[in-house]
Design a protein around this motif. Structure first.
Motif, mmCIF file in Angstrom:
data_model
loop_
_atom_site.group_PDB
_atom_site.id
_atom_site.type_symbol
_atom_site.label_atom_id
_atom_site.label_comp_id
_atom_site.label_asym_id
_atom_site.label_seq_id
_atom_site.Cartn_x
_atom_site.Cartn_y
_atom_site.Cartn_z
ATOM 1 N N ASN A 111 0.864 -1.169 0.000
ATOM 2 C CA ASN A 111 0.000 0.000 0.000
ATOM 3 C C ASN A 111 0.905 1.225 0.000
ATOM 4 O OD1 ASN A 111 -2.583 -1.421 0.276
ATOM 5 N ND2 ASN A 111 -1.778 -2.009 2.279
ATOM 6 N N VAL A 112 0.984 1.873 -1.138
ATOM 7 C CA VAL A 112 1.962 2.939 -1.335
ATOM 8 C C VAL A 112 1.624 4.121 -0.428
ATOM 9 C CG1 VAL A 112 3.094 4.434 -3.020
ATOM 10 C CG2 VAL A 112 2.221 2.194 -3.720
ATOM 11 N N PRO A 113 2.572 4.583 0.390
ATOM 12 C CA PRO A 113 2.302 5.760 1.220
ATOM 13 C C PRO A 113 1.884 6.959 0.372
ATOM 14 C CG PRO A 113 4.316 4.675 1.938
ATOM 15 C CD PRO A 113 3.902 4.006 0.661
ATOM 16 N N ARG A 114 1.015 7.760 0.933
ATOM 17 C CA ARG A 114 0.480 8.906 0.199
ATOM 18 C C ARG A 114 1.589 9.820 -0.318
ATOM 19 N NH1 ARG A 114 -4.210 10.473 -2.420
ATOM 20 N NH2 ARG A 114 -4.296 12.754 -2.519
ATOM 21 N N SER A 115 2.603 10.042 0.494
ATOM 22 C CA SER A 115 3.678 10.953 0.077
ATOM 23 C C SER A 115 4.396 10.429 -1.165
ATOM 24 C CB SER A 115 4.680 11.132 1.217
ATOM 25 O OG SER A 115 5.265 9.885 1.584
ATOM 26 N N ILE A 116 4.544 9.107 -1.264
ATOM 27 C CA ILE A 116 5.198 8.519 -2.437
ATOM 28 C C ILE A 116 4.231 8.512 -3.626
ATOM 29 C CG2 ILE A 116 6.303 6.449 -3.351
ATOM 30 C CD1 ILE A 116 7.176 5.766 -0.513
ATOM 31 N N SER A 117 2.963 8.223 -3.352
ATOM 32 C CA SER A 117 1.964 8.181 -4.428
ATOM 33 C C SER A 117 1.915 9.500 -5.195
ATOM 34 C CB SER A 117 0.576 7.870 -3.862
ATOM 35 O OG SER A 117 0.521 6.585 -3.314
ATOM 36 N N VAL A 118 1.737 10.584 -4.451
ATOM 37 C CA VAL A 118 1.548 11.880 -5.119
ATOM 38 C C VAL A 118 2.870 12.574 -5.431
ATOM 39 C CG1 VAL A 118 -0.714 12.156 -4.050
ATOM 40 C CG2 VAL A 118 1.290 13.174 -2.950
ATOM 41 N N PRO B 190 2.827 12.500 -10.808
ATOM 42 C CA PRO B 190 3.192 13.373 -11.937
ATOM 43 C C PRO B 190 3.358 12.598 -13.248
ATOM 44 C CG PRO B 190 4.430 13.992 -10.000
ATOM 45 C CD PRO B 190 3.726 12.719 -9.655
ATOM 46 N N GLY B 191 4.016 11.440 -13.194
ATOM 47 C CA GLY B 191 4.190 10.646 -14.407
ATOM 48 C C GLY B 191 2.883 10.060 -14.907
ATOM 49 N N MET B 192 2.007 9.680 -13.989
ATOM 50 C CA MET B 192 0.721 9.113 -14.376
ATOM 51 C C MET B 192 -0.149 10.162 -15.055
ATOM 52 S SD MET B 192 0.165 6.847 -10.901
ATOM 53 C CE MET B 192 -1.381 6.061 -11.339
ATOM 54 N N SER C 96 1.823 5.310 -17.064
ATOM 55 C CA SER C 96 3.023 4.974 -16.289
ATOM 56 C C SER C 96 2.649 4.281 -14.977
ATOM 57 C CB SER C 96 3.832 6.235 -15.994
ATOM 58 O OG SER C 96 3.151 7.067 -15.087
ATOM 59 N N ALA C 97 3.662 3.673 -14.360
ATOM 60 C CA ALA C 97 3.470 2.949 -13.090
ATOM 61 C C ALA C 97 2.355 1.913 -13.223
ATOM 62 C CB ALA C 97 3.179 3.930 -11.954
ATOM 63 N N ALA C 98 2.390 1.164 -14.332
ATOM 64 C CA ALA C 98 1.316 0.211 -14.612
ATOM 65 C C ALA C 98 1.268 -0.946 -13.620
ATOM 66 C CB ALA C 98 1.478 -0.334 -16.034
ATOM 67 N N HIS C 99 2.333 -1.111 -12.841
ATOM 68 C CA HIS C 99 2.358 -2.205 -11.866
ATOM 69 C C HIS C 99 1.534 -1.891 -10.626
ATOM 70 C CE1 HIS C 99 5.431 0.654 -10.619
ATOM 71 N NE2 HIS C 99 5.526 0.061 -9.440
ATOM 72 N N GLY D 113 -6.626 14.508 -16.264
ATOM 73 C CA GLY D 113 -6.432 15.955 -16.314
ATOM 74 C C GLY D 113 -7.127 16.692 -15.184
ATOM 75 N N ALA D 114 -8.009 16.014 -14.463
ATOM 76 C CA ALA D 114 -8.778 16.677 -13.400
ATOM 77 C C ALA D 114 -8.091 16.632 -12.053
ATOM 78 C CB ALA D 114 -10.163 16.024 -13.288
ATOM 79 N N TYR D 115 -6.925 15.947 -11.978
ATOM 80 C CA TYR D 115 -6.357 15.706 -10.654
ATOM 81 C C TYR D 115 -4.952 16.286 -10.494
ATOM 82 C CZ TYR D 115 -10.255 12.491 -10.197
ATOM 83 O OH TYR D 115 -11.514 11.965 -10.144
ATOM 84 N N SER D 116 -4.655 16.565 -9.245
ATOM 85 C CA SER D 116 -3.323 17.025 -8.836
ATOM 86 C C SER D 116 -2.995 16.331 -7.516
ATOM 87 C CB SER D 116 -3.320 18.545 -8.653
ATOM 88 O OG SER D 116 -4.160 18.900 -7.557
ATOM 89 N N ALA D 117 -1.839 16.656 -6.983
ATOM 90 C CA ALA D 117 -1.453 16.069 -5.701
ATOM 91 C C ALA D 117 -2.446 16.425 -4.601
ATOM 92 C CB ALA D 117 -0.047 16.536 -5.321
ATOM 93 N N ARG D 118 -3.078 17.571 -4.735
ATOM 94 C CA ARG D 118 -3.996 18.023 -3.679
ATOM 95 C C ARG D 118 -5.310 17.254 -3.685
ATOM 96 N NH1 ARG D 118 -5.011 24.364 -2.811
ATOM 97 N NH2 ARG D 118 -2.926 24.067 -1.958
ATOM 98 N N ASN D 119 -5.833 16.927 -4.869
ATOM 99 C CA ASN D 119 -7.195 16.356 -4.909
ATOM 100 C C ASN D 119 -7.249 14.936 -5.454
ATOM 101 O OD1 ASN D 119 -6.725 16.719 -7.612
ATOM 102 N ND2 ASN D 119 -8.533 17.997 -8.020
#
Length: 539
Positions: free
Chosen positions: A351-358, A363-365, A372-375, A394-400
């Motif tokens: 379960n990827v920590p939020r800080s690593i996820s965003v 950004p690559g996704m 990207s990060a298809a795994h 296109g609707a998302y950022s690290a914040r939302n």
């Protein structure tokens, strides 16, 4: 009754502390009909509730300044104990016995004596707390030093001392009892003697030296090794087999590959001033005071600076493996704390920590439209897997960004095939990794904070051996299912993530490691601020 200060019972017992002490003045007799003493004690203790509560409970009777055998014994035991404060690396400025004894000599009233009484009590508490649980509060120095020394309540500590049959024995019981603390203390005293005698002599002026070479730099290396105790008396001017063996011993004690070649890291370690090694030992003693644990039972010991994880049974290392720790950046450093290992997860999901996820994946996704990060799977708030094609990137950022990322079980999983859980607020654990090549490096700070193990299967076998006759078979039967499965430890195992740049090994030899996160430098600076000094050397 209070101490009639014209008597001299104290002086023979404290000759070393009070040479030349003049006969003190006569004090008033203790009389609760004229409670000047009690009033002075109450006034002096008003800013310390622990001390004030203690004296209220004993009706302001004297603990140190009376003339009974018990009071005399307590005073002598206290002053003898604080006489060893410097040997323990405590701040000697906190234990100004010369000033204290001068104040005792000048007592001329019950009020004076009451103030001395409370001062002695404060001295006792300062010593008791510092020697038993440390001078510093770790988490105030670095947030990743999350250890919480078990500081005893002052009132309870005083009550226990007052009830003790043997005050000297009680004072000795406050000193950490681990063998490691005793060995560190012996090393401290040894290094201080060497420092006072001039240290280890001239440093080696060379970038690297190899077997077969000769010349002034080799002579300097030889002399330094002799002074450090790695080499017997020798007149050789050539890097011979004896010097090579001595260099290998140094490398073993520093955690280097023992190839016998004095490369840059080895030369730097040999040239490290004795005062710096002494600082490391004093810091290690302070750290040992923070950690009061039962070493008679099984526990896991992860020394971050040594890049190792060990299982220890009854004081013996029964399993050891290399480890990878958190990167040096402040937000990826592995923390220091103790907890209890309760279970292992075989075929874990990550379960990827939020800080690593965003911070690392999102950004690559977004840029690739989710390619990207298809795994990694997208997981919604209900725990369901969300198809990437259903996401408007296109609707998302690290914040939302509303999804979590998860990597399902498998050999390519970032956690490998097993992780070892001791639930904690840092979400840090020990685990396998597919990145095996990192274990070949000497410096292994590459993770996001968790501890990766080089031999995770063998670690699992060692843990399971306490509860099954076939630990390997038990583990692999679960592993072969490919399914995420929890194996509980029937006897949970205390687990300690520690940070020791100076420690002794099974042979009793002193080991030193790099201050990889710079935490020991912070601890030393805090100790200096508290009054700790190096005898005969500017701190």
């Amino acid at each position: 009754m209070l101490l009639p200060l014209r008597t001299s019972f104290l002086f023979p017992a404290l000759t070393a502390l009070a040479v030349g002490l003049a006969a003190p003045a006569q004090a008033d007799t203790y009389d609760m009909r004229f409670p000047a003493f009690a009033q002075a004690v109450a006034e002096a203790a008003v800013d310390n509730e622990e001390v004030a509560a203690f004296y209220r409970e004993i009706d302001y009777a004297p603990v140190w300044t009376g003339q009974s055998n018990g009071e005399r014994a307590r005073l002598v035991a206290l002053l003898q104990a604080i006489g060893s404060a410097e040997a323990h690396g405590l701040p000697v400025t906190n234990y100004d016995t010369d000033r204290l004894l001068a104040s005792m000599r000048d007592v001329s009233s019950q009020r004076d004596l009451g103030r001395i009484e409370v001062e002695l009590t404060g001295l006792f508490l300062t010593y008791a707390h510092q020697i038993q649980t440390g001078i510093l509060i770790p988490k105030q120095i670095d947030r990743n030093m999350a250890r919480d020394p078990n500081r005893r309540d002052g009132t309870e500590l005083l009550q226990s001392f007052l009830a003790a049959d043997n005050p000297e024995e009680f004072m000795r019981s406050l000193v950490p009892t681990s063998e490691e603390y005793a060995r560190l203390m012996r090393k401290k005293l040894e290094l201080e003697r060497l420092l006072a005698a001039g240290g280890w002599g001239p440093t080696v002026n060379a970038g690297a030296l190899r077997p077969g070479e000769s010349g002034p730099a080799v002579v300097a290396l030889r002399n330094r090794l002799i002074a450090m105790g790695y080499l017997g008396r020798s007149a050789t001017m050539t890097y011979d087999a004896d010097i090579q063996r001595a260099v290998q011993m140094v490398q073993e004690d520093m955690g280097f590959e023992p190839d016998g070649v004095a490369g840059p890291n080895t030369i730097q370690a040999i040239n490290t001033p004795i005062g710096e090694r002494l600082k490391s030992v004093i810091v290690a003693m302070e750290r040992e005071r923070w950690l009061s644990i039962d070493r008679s039972q099984r526990y896991v010991w992860v020394n971050l600076t040594d890049y190792t994880a060990r299982i220890v049974d009854g004081g013996k290392i029964t399993f050891e493996t290399r480890s990878v720790i958190g990167q040096r950046a402040a937000d990826t450093q592995s923390p220091e704390f103790s907890d209890v290992m309760e279970y292992m997860e075989v075929n874990p999901a990550w379960n990827v920590p939020r800080s690593i996820s965003v911070g690392e994946y999102l950004p690559g996704m977004i840029a690739s439209g989710g390619a990207s990060a298809a795994h990694l799977q997208l997981i919604d708030g209900a725990g369901r897997v969300v198809p990437r094609s259903a996401v408007n990137w296109g609707a998302y950022s690290a914040r939302n960004f509303p999804y979590d990322l998860r990597q399902p079980p498998g050999r390519g999983n970032a956690l490998g095939l097993v992780k070892f859980m001791f639930p904690n607020r840092f979400n840090v654990y020990l685990h396998d990794t597919p990145s095996k090549s990192l274990f070949l490096r000497e410096r292994r700070a590459f993770s996001h904070g968790c501890i990766r193990l080089q031999k995770p299967f063998e670690f699992a076998y060692a843990l399971l051996a306490a509860q099954t006759d076939d630990p390997q078979g038990t583990f692999h039967r679960v592993l072969d299912t490919g399914q995420l499965t929890r194996i509980s430890l029937e006897t949970p195992v205390p687990t300690h993530l520690v940070y020791r740049t100076a420690f002794t090994d099974a042979r009793g030899r002193m080991n030193y490691r790099e201050d990889v996160y710079g935490r020991d430098a912070k601890v030393w600076n805090a100790l200096v601020q508290a009054g700790v000094t190096l005898p005969g050397l500017e701190s």
